[in-house]
Each structure stands twice: as structure tokens, then as C-alpha cells.
Design a protein around this motif. Structure first.
Motif, PDB file in Angstrom:
ATOM      1  N   VAL A 115       0.848  -1.193   0.000  1.00 33.24           N
ATOM      2  CA  VAL A 115       0.000   0.000   0.000  1.00 33.24           C
ATOM      3  C   VAL A 115       0.881   1.240   0.000  1.00 33.24           C
ATOM      4  CG1 VAL A 115      -1.814   1.256   1.229  1.00 33.24           C
ATOM      5  CG2 VAL A 115      -1.787  -1.255   1.253  1.00 33.24           C
ATOM      6  N   ALA A 116       0.574   2.175  -0.880  1.00 28.86           N
ATOM      7  CA  ALA A 116       1.358   3.411  -0.987  1.00 28.86           C
ATOM      8  C   ALA A 116       0.948   4.402   0.098  1.00 28.86           C
ATOM      9  CB  ALA A 116       1.150   4.035  -2.369  1.00 28.86           C
ATOM     10  N   ALA A 117       1.888   5.259   0.471  1.00 29.35           N
ATOM     11  CA  ALA A 117       1.597   6.329   1.429  1.00 29.35           C
ATOM     12  C   ALA A 117       0.788   7.404   0.732  1.00 29.35           C
ATOM     13  CB  ALA A 117       2.909   6.920   1.963  1.00 29.35           C
ATOM     14  N   ARG A 118      -0.202   7.940   1.442  1.00 31.84           N
ATOM     15  CA  ARG A 118      -1.035   8.991   0.878  1.00 31.84           C
ATOM     16  C   ARG A 118      -1.176  10.106   1.906  1.00 31.84           C
ATOM     17  NH1 ARG A 118      -5.630   5.177   0.619  1.00 31.84           N
ATOM     18  NH2 ARG A 118      -4.152   3.982   1.860  1.00 31.84           N
ATOM     19  N   PRO A 119      -0.166  10.967   2.033  1.00 35.73           N
ATOM     20  CA  PRO A 119      -0.141  11.947   3.114  1.00 35.73           C
ATOM     21  C   PRO A 119      -1.246  12.975   3.065  1.00 35.73           C
ATOM     22  CG  PRO A 119       1.555  12.432   1.488  1.00 35.73           C
ATOM     23  CD  PRO A 119       1.006  11.091   1.143  1.00 35.73           C
ATOM     24  N   HIS A 120      -1.857  13.200   1.914  1.00 34.48           N
ATOM     25  CA  HIS A 120      -2.905  14.215   1.835  1.00 34.48           C
ATOM     26  C   HIS A 120      -4.282  13.599   1.653  1.00 34.48           C
ATOM     27  CE1 HIS A 120      -0.026  17.449   1.856  1.00 34.48           C
ATOM     28  NE2 HIS A 120       0.649  16.864   0.894  1.00 34.48           N
ATOM     29  N   THR A 121      -4.432  12.354   2.131  1.00 38.58           N
ATOM     30  CA  THR A 121      -5.710  11.674   2.016  1.00 38.58           C
ATOM     31  C   THR A 121      -6.373  11.594   3.378  1.00 38.58           C
ATOM     32  OG1 THR A 121      -4.843  10.328   0.222  1.00 38.58           O
ATOM     33  CG2 THR A 121      -6.873   9.578   1.256  1.00 38.58           C
ATOM     34  N   ALA A 122      -7.622  11.992   3.469  1.00 41.23           N
ATOM     35  CA  ALA A 122      -8.353  11.955   4.723  1.00 41.23           C
ATOM     36  C   ALA A 122      -9.468  10.927   4.651  1.00 41.23           C
ATOM     37  CB  ALA A 122      -8.948  13.337   5.010  1.00 41.23           C
ATOM     38  N   VAL A 123      -9.672  10.219   5.742  1.00 41.39           N
ATOM     39  CA  VAL A 123     -10.714   9.200   5.794  1.00 41.39           C
ATOM     40  C   VAL A 123     -12.039   9.844   6.158  1.00 41.39           C
ATOM     41  CG1 VAL A 123     -11.438   7.070   6.936  1.00 41.39           C
ATOM     42  CG2 VAL A 123      -9.021   7.481   6.471  1.00 41.39           C
ATOM     43  N   THR A 124     -13.121   9.442   5.512  1.00 37.39           N
ATOM     44  CA  THR A 124     -14.430  10.017   5.777  1.00 37.39           C
ATOM     45  C   THR A 124     -15.037   9.445   7.043  1.00 37.39           C
ATOM     46  OG1 THR A 124     -15.693   8.349   4.596  1.00 37.39           O
ATOM     47  CG2 THR A 124     -14.823  10.182   3.299  1.00 37.39           C
ATOM     48  N   GLY A 125     -16.099  10.116   7.514  1.00 37.30           N
ATOM     49  CA  GLY A 125     -16.808   9.631   8.681  1.00 37.30           C
ATOM     50  C   GLY A 125     -17.400   8.255   8.458  1.00 37.30           C
ATOM     51  N   ALA A 126     -17.947   8.017   7.264  1.00 39.44           N
ATOM     52  CA  ALA A 126     -18.543   6.715   6.968  1.00 39.44           C
ATOM     53  C   ALA A 126     -17.487   5.613   6.982  1.00 39.44           C
ATOM     54  CB  ALA A 126     -19.242   6.758   5.612  1.00 39.44           C
ATOM     55  N   ALA A 127     -16.308   5.892   6.429  1.00 37.84           N
ATOM     56  CA  ALA A 127     -15.229   4.907   6.446  1.00 37.84           C
ATOM     57  C   ALA A 127     -14.775   4.649   7.873  1.00 37.84           C
ATOM     58  CB  ALA A 127     -14.057   5.391   5.597  1.00 37.84           C
ATOM     59  N   ARG A 128     -14.756   5.705   8.683  1.00 39.04           N
ATOM     60  CA  ARG A 128     -14.350   5.565  10.072  1.00 39.04           C
ATOM     61  C   ARG A 128     -15.356   4.704  10.839  1.00 39.04           C
ATOM     62  NH1 ARG A 128     -14.057  10.569  10.806  1.00 39.04           N
ATOM     63  NH2 ARG A 128     -11.956  10.823   9.984  1.00 39.04           N
ATOM     64  N   LEU A 129     -16.634   4.918  10.563  1.00 37.10           N
ATOM     65  CA  LEU A 129     -17.675   4.122  11.217  1.00 37.10           C
ATOM     66  C   LEU A 129     -17.592   2.663  10.794  1.00 37.10           C
ATOM     67  CD1 LEU A 129     -20.130   3.919  13.025  1.00 37.10           C
ATOM     68  CD2 LEU A 129     -21.546   4.689  11.111  1.00 37.10           C
ATOM     69  N   ASP A 130     -17.342   2.411   9.515  1.00 37.35           N
ATOM     70  CA  ASP A 130     -17.189   1.035   9.038  1.00 37.35           C
ATOM     71  C   ASP A 130     -16.012   0.357   9.737  1.00 37.35           C
ATOM     72  OD1 ASP A 130     -19.341   1.160   7.356  1.00 37.35           O
ATOM     73  OD2 ASP A 130     -18.170   1.653   5.570  1.00 37.35           O
ATOM     74  N   ARG A 131     -14.929   1.101   9.905  1.00 44.46           N
ATOM     75  CA  ARG A 131     -13.760   0.521  10.571  1.00 44.46           C
ATOM     76  C   ARG A 131     -14.071   0.221  12.036  1.00 44.46           C
ATOM     77  NH1 ARG A 131      -8.857   1.168  13.239  1.00 44.46           N
ATOM     78  NH2 ARG A 131      -7.217  -0.072  12.268  1.00 44.46           N
ATOM     79  N   LEU A 132     -14.812   1.115  12.698  1.00 41.86           N
ATOM     80  CA  LEU A 132     -15.198   0.879  14.085  1.00 41.86           C
ATOM     81  C   LEU A 132     -16.003  -0.410  14.202  1.00 41.86           C
ATOM     82  CD1 LEU A 132     -15.533   1.805  17.045  1.00 41.86           C
ATOM     83  CD2 LEU A 132     -17.557   3.085  16.299  1.00 41.86           C
ATOM     84  N   ASN A 133     -16.936  -0.618  13.275  1.00 42.12           N
ATOM     85  CA  ASN A 133     -17.775  -1.811  13.317  1.00 42.12           C
ATOM     86  C   ASN A 133     -17.003  -3.087  13.010  1.00 42.12           C
ATOM     87  OD1 ASN A 133     -20.071  -0.316  13.946  1.00 42.12           O
ATOM     88  ND2 ASN A 133     -20.601   0.020  11.801  1.00 42.12           N
ATOM     89  N   SER A 134     -15.968  -2.976  12.158  1.00 39.20           N
ATOM     90  CA  SER A 134     -15.241  -4.179  11.745  1.00 39.20           C
ATOM     91  C   SER A 134     -14.026  -4.494  12.616  1.00 39.20           C
ATOM     92  CB  SER A 134     -14.786  -4.058  10.284  1.00 39.20           C
ATOM     93  OG  SER A 134     -13.880  -2.984  10.124  1.00 39.20           O
ATOM     94  N   THR A 135     -13.402  -3.446  13.196  1.00 39.76           N
ATOM     95  CA  THR A 135     -12.169  -3.670  13.954  1.00 39.76           C
ATOM     96  C   THR A 135     -12.247  -3.232  15.412  1.00 39.76           C
ATOM     97  OG1 THR A 135     -11.151  -1.510  13.493  1.00 39.76           O
ATOM     98  CG2 THR A 135     -10.887  -3.244  11.820  1.00 39.76           C
ATOM     99  N   GLY A 136     -13.263  -2.461  15.764  1.00 40.68           N
ATOM    100  CA  GLY A 136     -13.370  -1.966  17.130  1.00 40.68           C
ATOM    101  C   GLY A 136     -12.687  -0.635  17.347  1.00 40.68           C
TER     102      GLY A 136
END
Length: 242
Positions: free
Chosen positions: A68-89
């Protein structure tokens, strides 16, 4: 079993990168592993790899494989953050934190909030605010506008500070009402002074600074219950969970 195409495979791997299951520097599954996992030919697997490389999401690392490449100017959305919370805690990707948690109850005249929550002008809502940081550098201001009826079942939302567990989970446990979300809506507008201050963006007084804004509305069986607004630091682009 439906045939899986290379774009579907690329989308699944992309989602894993977005929600933090695969972080910069991590090795992604090999061509052989992708073939076995999805039951596809090496040609299909290879096309998925080429698609991700063309998007700048991966690169070939000698002696390791595709990472996976580094993406220093990429921000994660709220929906992606919520999905991660549900899948990983955990809601955060690598090197991400949230600070400056604030909660307040205020009346609102914001037309978008009024329309999305189906409330009257000046009606009180719960506003929760936090600043998302990566490597301690702010990149997004997260605002939650919560319908006041949620206070009946989860009075904790009015308390300043992070909520654990996530308040929507507590609400569902206490009421039995499931919460669903709308697709994310993207727009742009000029940032307010308090947003620029929270994002630590140095600008002259009254400067016009355009920012990317993302909205997600949440519903239970009684109607809309929460509106999320993510305001991104100028120069960041965002990733969706979808």
C-alpha cells in the motif's frame, strides 16, 4: 455463484485501505491468494492489481511484493471511520487521533441541519465536535448534529468528551431501534472562522478559504436522528467507504 470482476476485487482492496485494515507499507494479498479467494483467473487478478497501481494506491516493493502506498494528503471520511469501528473496534486509521471533544445544546437556524433533521428553525439540537488529526496535524473537523429526542435514551451525548461505546450503539441497545445512514453528500463552501481556527489554518482576518465538506444523515424508525458534517483542511482530498 456470481462471477467476480476485477473492478469488484479492486473495490474490496480499496475499501480495506480506506478503513485501515490495510495501511501504507502493508503487503496486499498476492495474485495467487486473490485467485483463490475470489475464484478468478490470474488475468482478472492482475487487472485488479493494475487498477490499484494506476490509482496510485499501491506499488511494487522489491523482495516484498505489492504494498500500500503512502497517501499523506488523504483523509478518511466519517462513513469509512464508522465502518472501521464496526469491523475492527477502532474508528481510526494508522497515526490518526481525535482531540478537542466538545458538546453543547443549541438552537439552530442552519437550513441544511433543519432540512436534514426535519426540525423547526431555532429548535434545540445536540452538537458534538472533535478535530481529527494525523501525526498530530489536524486534517478534518467532525461535527455531529443530533436530534434532541436522542437525549431521552442517551443523555451522555450532552457530555463533553469522547463517548465509549459509540452513542448510536448505546441508543440501539437501549431502544431496540436500528440506525441506518444515507449515502455521503459532498460539497464545498467557505470555511467559518472557528473551523479555520480548529484546523489550525493560518489566514488573514476575514479571508475566504474554500473547504471540502461531507454530509451523512442517520435515521431510525422514527426519522432522521443525526447529521454528520466533516470539514476538511484545504489541500486534503477524501476517501469514501463506498
Amino acid at each position: 455463484m456470481a462471477k467476480v470482476g476485477y473492478m469488484e476485487i479492486a473495490a474490496e482492496l480499496r475499501k480495506q485501505m480506506q478503513n485501515g485494515e490495510l495501511n501504507p507499507g502493508d503487503k496486499i494479498p498476492s495474485l495467487n491468494e486473490i485467485q483463490k479467494r475470489y475464484g478468478v483467473t490470474v488475468t482478472t487478478a492482475n487487472r485488479a492489481f493494475k487498477q490499484l497501481k494506476a490509482e496510485g494506491l499501491t506499488y511494487a516493493k522489491p523482495g516484498v511484493g505489492t504494498v500500500v502506498a503512502a497517501r499523506p494528503h488523504t483523509a478518511v471520511t466519517g462513513a469509512a471511520r464508522l465502518d472501521r469501528l464496526n469491523s475492527t473496534g477502532s474508528p481510526f486509521v494508522a497515526e490518526e487521533t481525535a482531540t478537542d471533544h466538545i458538546s453543547m445544546i443549541r438552537g439552530t437556524t442552519d437550513n441544511d441541519i433543519i432540512e436534514q433533521l426535519l426540525i423547526e428553525p431555532y429548535e434545540e439540537i445536540v452538537i458534538r465536535r472533535r478535530t481529527f488529526r494525523r501525526n498530530d496535524v489536524p486534517y478534518a473537523l467532525g461535527l455531529s448534529f443530533i436530534h434532541k429526542r436522542a437525549l431521552r435514551d442517551v443523555p451522555e451525548i450532552a457530555q463533553t468528551g469522547p463517548l465509549e461505546p459509540f452513542w448510536q450503539k448505546t441508543y440501539t441497545e437501549r431502544t431496540g431501534k436500528e440506525i441506518t445512514r444515507s449515502p455521503e453528500r459532498r460539497t464545498a463552501r467557505l470555511a467559518a472562522d472557528y473551523e479555520l481556527e480548529a484546523l489550525e489554518v493560518p489566514t488573514p482576518a476575514n479571508a475566504a478559504v474554500p473547504v471540502l465538506v461531507l454530509h451523512t444523515t442517520f435515521y431510525d424508525e422514527d426519522g432522521p436522528i443525526e447529521l454528520w458534517e466533516d470539514v476538511y483542511t484545504p489541500g486534503f482530498w477524501q476517501e469514501s467507504a463506498e
